[in-house]
Design a protein around this motif. Structure first.
Motif: not given
Ligand SMILES: CC(C)(COP(=O)(O)OP(=O)(O)OC[C@H]1O[C@@H](n2cnc3c(N)ncnc32)[C@H](O)[C@@H]1OP(=O)(O)O)[C@@H](O)C(=O)NCCC(=O)NCCS
Length: 129
Positions: A52-71
């Protein structure tokens, strides 16, 4: 951010266990990781079984991306650990709002404290792909 050689493993994980990221090349994944603020991986020995990964400005907004677990490893709490691991990182811990997009896993995220938002529309400009 990932151990050497892990890019090919990430590519395989996405190929086999995601529908939206199945065609990403290693070069694209390298760029994706460079542009991310944090990533969490889960391993079984030398096998990459979750990401899993995320982008963030560290204070106001962040987005989680691409959370995947092997089946083969789903339903054992790994997805929860990955998301909680991301949320605990310093660049996400104090952010006012954390967003994510999901097609079929809203129940999973609701268990982790995320709410479905009816008052806002998701908008997108497709520029390639
Ligand atoms: C969604 C995903 C990351 C969940 O990972 P996981 O390791 O199976 O989830 P966990 O075992 O940590 O589950 C945590 C809790 O969420 C629940 N849950 C898991 N997936 C769920 C779903 N799709 N809908 C509702 N609840 C779900 C589990 O039952 C568990 O509840 P519990 O704590 O009461 O037992 C995984 O199923 C996955 O990779 N799916 C394919 C890719 C995908 O669609 N990713 C989401 C992208 S937005």
């Amino acid at each position: 951010m990932l151990r050497p050689g892990a890019l090919a493993k990430l590519r395989r994980l996405f190929q086999h266990h995601s529908f939206w990221a199945a065609n990403r090349s290693c070069a694209e994944l390298r760029q994706m990781l460079r542009g991310s603020d944090v990533a969490v991986t889960a391993w079984h020995g030398s096998q990459l079984v979750g990401f899993g990964r995320a982008t963030s400005d560290g204070i106001f907004r962040a987005v989680l991306w691409d959370v995947v677990v092997d089946g083969a490893y789903q339903g054992r709490g790994l997805g929860r650990q990955i998301v909680e691991g991301l949320l605990e990182r310093p660049c996400l811990r104090r952010v006012e709002r954390i967003y994510l997009m999901t097609t079929n896993s809203s129940g999973f995220y609701q268990q982790l404290g995320f709410d479905q938002i009816e008052s806002q529309l998701l908008m997108m400009k497709q520029t390639s792909g």
